[in-house]
Design a protein around this motif. Sequence first.
Motif, PDB file in Angstrom:
ATOM      1  N   CYS A 118       0.818  -1.178  -0.114  1.00 20.27           N
ATOM      2  CA  CYS A 118       0.228   0.087   0.045  1.00 20.27           C
ATOM      3  C   CYS A 118       0.887   1.372  -0.007  1.00 20.27           C
ATOM      4  CB  CYS A 118      -1.055   0.004   1.241  1.00 20.27           C
ATOM      5  SG  CYS A 118      -1.760   1.507   1.556  1.00 20.27           S
ATOM      6  N   CYS A 151      -7.191   3.676  -6.145  1.00 15.36           N
ATOM      7  CA  CYS A 151      -6.698   5.176  -5.586  1.00 15.36           C
ATOM      8  C   CYS A 151      -5.633   5.974  -6.231  1.00 15.36           C
ATOM      9  CB  CYS A 151      -6.131   4.438  -3.833  1.00 15.36           C
ATOM     10  SG  CYS A 151      -4.439   3.729  -4.254  1.00 15.36           S
ATOM     11  N   CYS A 160      -6.481   2.632   3.638  1.00 15.97           N
ATOM     12  CA  CYS A 160      -7.922   2.742   3.793  1.00 15.97           C
ATOM     13  C   CYS A 160      -8.719   1.877   4.713  1.00 15.97           C
ATOM     14  CB  CYS A 160      -8.391   2.827   2.277  1.00 15.97           C
ATOM     15  SG  CYS A 160      -7.846   4.007   1.072  1.00 15.97           S
ATOM     16  N   CYS A 182      -8.435  -1.847  -0.133  1.00 17.15           N
ATOM     17  CA  CYS A 182      -8.338  -1.206  -1.395  1.00 17.15           C
ATOM     18  C   CYS A 182      -9.868  -1.032  -1.705  1.00 17.15           C
ATOM     19  CB  CYS A 182      -7.755  -1.864  -2.306  1.00 17.15           C
ATOM     20  SG  CYS A 182      -6.130  -1.980  -1.860  1.00 17.15           S
ATOM     21  N   GLY A 220     -11.015   2.203  -1.372  1.00 21.14           N
ATOM     22  CA  GLY A 220     -10.055   3.298  -1.783  1.00 21.14           C
ATOM     23  C   GLY A 220     -10.443   4.550  -2.420  1.00 21.14           C
TER      24      GLY A 220
HETATM   25 FE1  SF4 Z   1      -3.662   1.754   0.069  1.00 19.92          FE
HETATM   26 FE2  SF4 Z   1      -6.025   2.607  -0.018  1.00 19.92          FE
HETATM   27 FE3  SF4 Z   1      -4.715   2.574  -2.161  1.00 19.92          FE
HETATM   28 FE4  SF4 Z   1      -5.474   0.107  -1.329  1.00 19.92          FE
HETATM   29  S1  SF4 Z   1      -6.774   1.961  -1.990  1.00 19.92           S
HETATM   30  S2  SF4 Z   1      -3.153   0.675  -2.046  1.00 19.92           S
HETATM   31  S3  SF4 Z   1      -5.509   0.679   0.972  1.00 19.92           S
HETATM   32  S4  SF4 Z   1      -4.309   3.828  -0.440  1.00 19.92           S
END
Ligand code: SF4
Length: 374
Positions: A107, A162, A307, A311, A314
Amino acid sequence: QCAAVCPTAAITVKSDLKDVWKAIYNPKKRVVVQVAPAVRVALGEEFHMKAGENVIGKIVAALRRLGFDAIFDTSVGADLTIMEESKELLKKLEAGENKYPLFTSCCPGWIRYAETKHKELLPYISTCKSPMEMFGAVIKEHFKGLDSTEGVETVSVAIMPCSAKKYEASREEFKRNDIPDVDYVITTIELVKMIKEIGIQFEEIEPEAPDMPFSLYSGAGVIFGVTGGVTEAAVRRVVADKSPKALKDIEFLGLRGMEGVKVCELQVEENSIVRIGVVSGLANAEALIEKIESGEEHFDFVEVMACPGGCIAGAGQPFSHKEEKNARALGMYKADKVSQIKRCEENPLMLSLYNGMLKHRTHELLHVSYRKED
Ligand code: SF4
């Protein structure tokens, strides 16, 4: 959680849509795309489908209509990540007791947080690149020869949940000879925009399969998209018992569920207990780090997702409440249930990659160091 805000405030958002369209319309470019696991259970919501419905087949079909030349699934990259991360975990267990656990590294929101707030933890973060970056490197390598004979240039695109992934793709660590392994990242919401822009009837489109040679992945790779999924995939790899019953037992270890902090213990071998922490949300990560640093808690392995929920929630995904997050998590586990391959090492593609392209190049293509002194 607001859908437009990245949990790591330091990460700024830039849209690559224009550049991606330009590349698609350029006959001298081979535009290859990978789709992250979490995208499949959320994108349908923007087309009046139920939260958690797995629309990966429709996404693949839509990407083909959009003009992408080759379509792959980031779950392949997740399988590679677990092949490597489980080796690191076993090495760490062999080395014996340490104050710090092995922290996951997939992440970029968490990596940025550690770099800015907890530099002391950087030596304990796995050296594995994220699934997106591992796969990005493999994709670029795969097409290298073909590019020179065909006189084209491969452009690598990733559909991600994200905006932190945009930042990750632009980092110097993920460039080789000054060329990024992933050229552009577009979020789930940006892909929705592309689909609507050219008028694809997403609800009507028939599902299609991803392209060869990277069309095989395991269910363990798919569940990366939900909190606890990375750990469950790693546990499947490291336990000696590979029976269906053992697989079922892992399901009930306590790694599943949307709680921000989960703790479980696992017997890997006789007399060897592994203590695992799973956190999602940076406030929960901070609280756990404080306990580790004070000696109040000890873990061998800690999964961190910035998060809350992982994800599936996200900041590049459609806006979600608790119900949607739960439905998306369920969608991830359902996708795992119906996959014939349950563990990364059972994926025949891993065998061919490790006997071929990766034979002497795992360090170069699959690992990274965020420690400046290295
Ligand atoms: Fe990290 Fe959130 Fe991106 Fe997943 S969606 S990689 S948890 S920042």
